[in-house]
Design an enzyme around this catalytic site. Sequence first.
Site, mmCIF file in Angstrom:
data_model
loop_
_atom_site.group_PDB
_atom_site.id
_atom_site.type_symbol
_atom_site.label_atom_id
_atom_site.label_comp_id
_atom_site.label_asym_id
_atom_site.label_seq_id
_atom_site.Cartn_x
_atom_site.Cartn_y
_atom_site.Cartn_z
ATOM 1 N N HIS A 89 0.878 -1.182 0.000
ATOM 2 C CA HIS A 89 0.000 0.000 0.000
ATOM 3 C C HIS A 89 0.915 1.232 0.000
ATOM 4 O O HIS A 89 2.037 1.178 0.520
ATOM 5 C CB HIS A 89 -0.826 -0.063 1.289
ATOM 6 C CG HIS A 89 -1.901 0.951 1.418
ATOM 7 N ND1 HIS A 89 -1.652 2.254 1.789
ATOM 8 C CD2 HIS A 89 -3.246 0.856 1.257
ATOM 9 C CE1 HIS A 89 -2.800 2.910 1.853
ATOM 10 N NE2 HIS A 89 -3.781 2.092 1.537
ATOM 11 N N ASP B 80 3.070 -4.527 8.135
ATOM 12 C CA ASP B 80 1.838 -3.749 7.984
ATOM 13 C C ASP B 80 0.683 -4.744 8.111
ATOM 14 O O ASP B 80 0.412 -5.519 7.192
ATOM 15 C CB ASP B 80 1.868 -3.065 6.612
ATOM 16 C CG ASP B 80 0.514 -2.505 6.204
ATOM 17 O OD1 ASP B 80 -0.483 -2.724 6.919
ATOM 18 O OD2 ASP B 80 0.460 -1.853 5.136
ATOM 19 N N GLN C 9 -4.541 -5.361 6.915
ATOM 20 C CA GLN C 9 -5.538 -6.297 6.365
ATOM 21 C C GLN C 9 -5.549 -7.629 7.094
ATOM 22 O O GLN C 9 -6.256 -8.553 6.684
ATOM 23 C CB GLN C 9 -5.268 -6.522 4.867
ATOM 24 C CG GLN C 9 -5.433 -5.270 4.030
ATOM 25 C CD GLN C 9 -6.866 -4.735 4.053
ATOM 26 O OE1 GLN C 9 -7.827 -5.461 4.296
ATOM 27 N NE2 GLN C 9 -7.015 -3.432 3.812
ATOM 28 N N LYS D 12 -10.257 -1.107 10.545
ATOM 29 C CA LYS D 12 -10.346 -2.281 9.666
ATOM 30 C C LYS D 12 -10.598 -3.544 10.484
ATOM 31 O O LYS D 12 -10.553 -4.658 9.970
ATOM 32 C CB LYS D 12 -9.066 -2.414 8.844
ATOM 33 C CG LYS D 12 -8.907 -1.277 7.831
ATOM 34 C CD LYS D 12 -7.700 -1.494 6.969
ATOM 35 C CE LYS D 12 -7.228 -0.240 6.278
ATOM 36 N NZ LYS D 12 -8.026 0.160 5.127
ATOM 37 N N CYS E 67 -4.728 2.438 -3.647
ATOM 38 C CA CYS E 67 -3.468 2.929 -3.059
ATOM 39 C C CYS E 67 -2.320 1.949 -3.278
ATOM 40 O O CYS E 67 -1.450 1.784 -2.415
ATOM 41 C CB CYS E 67 -3.616 3.229 -1.563
ATOM 42 S SG CYS E 67 -4.761 4.540 -1.215
HETATM 43 C C1 LIG Z 1 -2.374 -2.849 3.514
HETATM 44 C C2 LIG Z 1 -2.695 -1.481 4.034
HETATM 45 N N1 LIG Z 1 -1.725 -0.762 4.605
HETATM 46 C C3 LIG Z 1 -1.960 0.453 5.099
HETATM 47 C C4 LIG Z 1 -3.203 1.038 5.030
HETATM 48 C C5 LIG Z 1 -3.418 2.395 5.612
HETATM 49 O O1 LIG Z 1 -4.244 2.300 6.712
HETATM 50 P P1 LIG Z 1 -4.840 3.611 7.429
HETATM 51 O O2 LIG Z 1 -5.387 4.459 6.320
HETATM 52 O O3 LIG Z 1 -5.856 3.077 8.342
HETATM 53 O O4 LIG Z 1 -3.726 4.282 8.128
HETATM 54 C C6 LIG Z 1 -4.238 0.346 4.411
HETATM 55 C C7 LIG Z 1 -5.568 0.967 4.249
HETATM 56 O O5 LIG Z 1 -6.300 0.654 3.321
HETATM 57 C C8 LIG Z 1 -3.981 -0.960 3.917
HETATM 58 O O6 LIG Z 1 -4.951 -1.673 3.358
#
Ligand SMILES: Cc1ncc(COP(=O)(O)O)c(C=O)c1O
Length: 413
Positions: free
Chosen positions: A130, A207, A210, A233, A371
């Site tokens: 992401h 990270d 998900q 999430k 993203c």
């Molecule tokens: C794999 C992954 N990393 C990071 C993020 C960023 O998360 P946040 O916007 O809650 O900080 C997301 C959000 O869609 C994501 O799916």
Amino acid sequence: MNTLTDKAILNIDKIRSEFPILHQQVNGKPLIYFDNAATNQKPKRVIKALSDYYEHDNANIHRGIHTLAERATKAYEDTRLAMQHFIHARHTEEIIFTRGVTESINLVAASYGRAFLKEGDEVIISGLEHHSNIVPWQMICEEKKASLQIIPISEIGEMDLDAYAKLLSSRTKIVAVNHASNSLGTINPIKEIVRLAHEVNAVVLIDGAQAAAHLEIDVQDLDCDFYCISSHKMYGPTGTGILYGKKELLEKMPPYMGGGEMIKDVTFAKTTYNDLPYKFEAGTPNIADVVALKEAIYFINELGKENIAAHESELLHYTKEKLTSLPGIRLIGTSAHKVSVQSFVVEGIHHFDIGQMLDTRGIAVRTGHHCTQPLMEHFGIEGTVRASFAVYNTRAEIDKLIEGLERICKFMK
Ligand SMILES: Cc1ncc(COP(=O)(O)O)c(C=O)c1O
């Protein structure tokens, strides 16, 4: 007896009744919510915890000695304990509250990266990341004259572990990869990724955006150095999440932001910093949302991650089977190891058009690059339609999606 589960079988009707938002019509049709990878919906107990907090306990935390301040502080710190157990962290002070995964990664890049990266060092990420797990590393690499290395991915959307092993060297200082991909759903072999990185003494950030609502997380077993979670999430409120970090690493890292709460003593000549975790929690945090996050943790615990994963995996396989039977559909991301996310494109129809037409049928899917622009480029596409499932979704809803897609294809072609 637990009413949401019956002998390890989830009672989906009962679970759905816990989510008020699901019981509405959108464009004259019952809402079908398949945008769970972006954010999932909130059960009543989370919503109630938020309003209860503001109705009964609201006060600033840590600094007051009056009853409300003590209640608010306890409620906030109880979530830290619940989160510690949720991810099996060794110490409570290894849980730092942030605004979510984006802030957690930026914290590590800015604090650890700025303190320990040198010119010529390397940071490794993967082609599945992401933007939140790309851009902070690009920024710090540029500042420190370090270089960013990318683990290539295969046609089915898995990381190439042989290529990863070849990228690792004494120059590698940080490896940052996701536990599960938001665009494709691929579950990555993070335990092996951590093991290999540690052989060259690199630290590893995972990270977990998900993963938190779907997969068991045991940070001690994974032996990862940092793990990031977003509350929204995992059935919790927006605007909060955590950074887990190994205590010995967090202790040697400089603060990320300066301000109240993160200090021990301030004079104009010198400031000394607070102990963990407060050293990284400058200013008044998002108290109410942290308090309500605890209810999201309990909700997941009550259902059981294994039961959630089994239900969602069944939905994923059903979707895949049904989509494959439609003409002109190309599935994007076909690893055998996935969380409940299915991306696809339809030949000759733009993903935005599909998203809009599904919306007229009350079906919420996500369209676009999610993203993950470099990943889309890898597949030679601009974006996909993405259906992502949560524990409250059903086969009947997937049938509606397939019926909708069939109609759209007939109408557009
Ligand atoms: C794999 C992954 N990393 C990071 C993020 C960023 O998360 P946040 O916007 O809650 O900080 C997301 C959000 O869609 C994501 O799916």
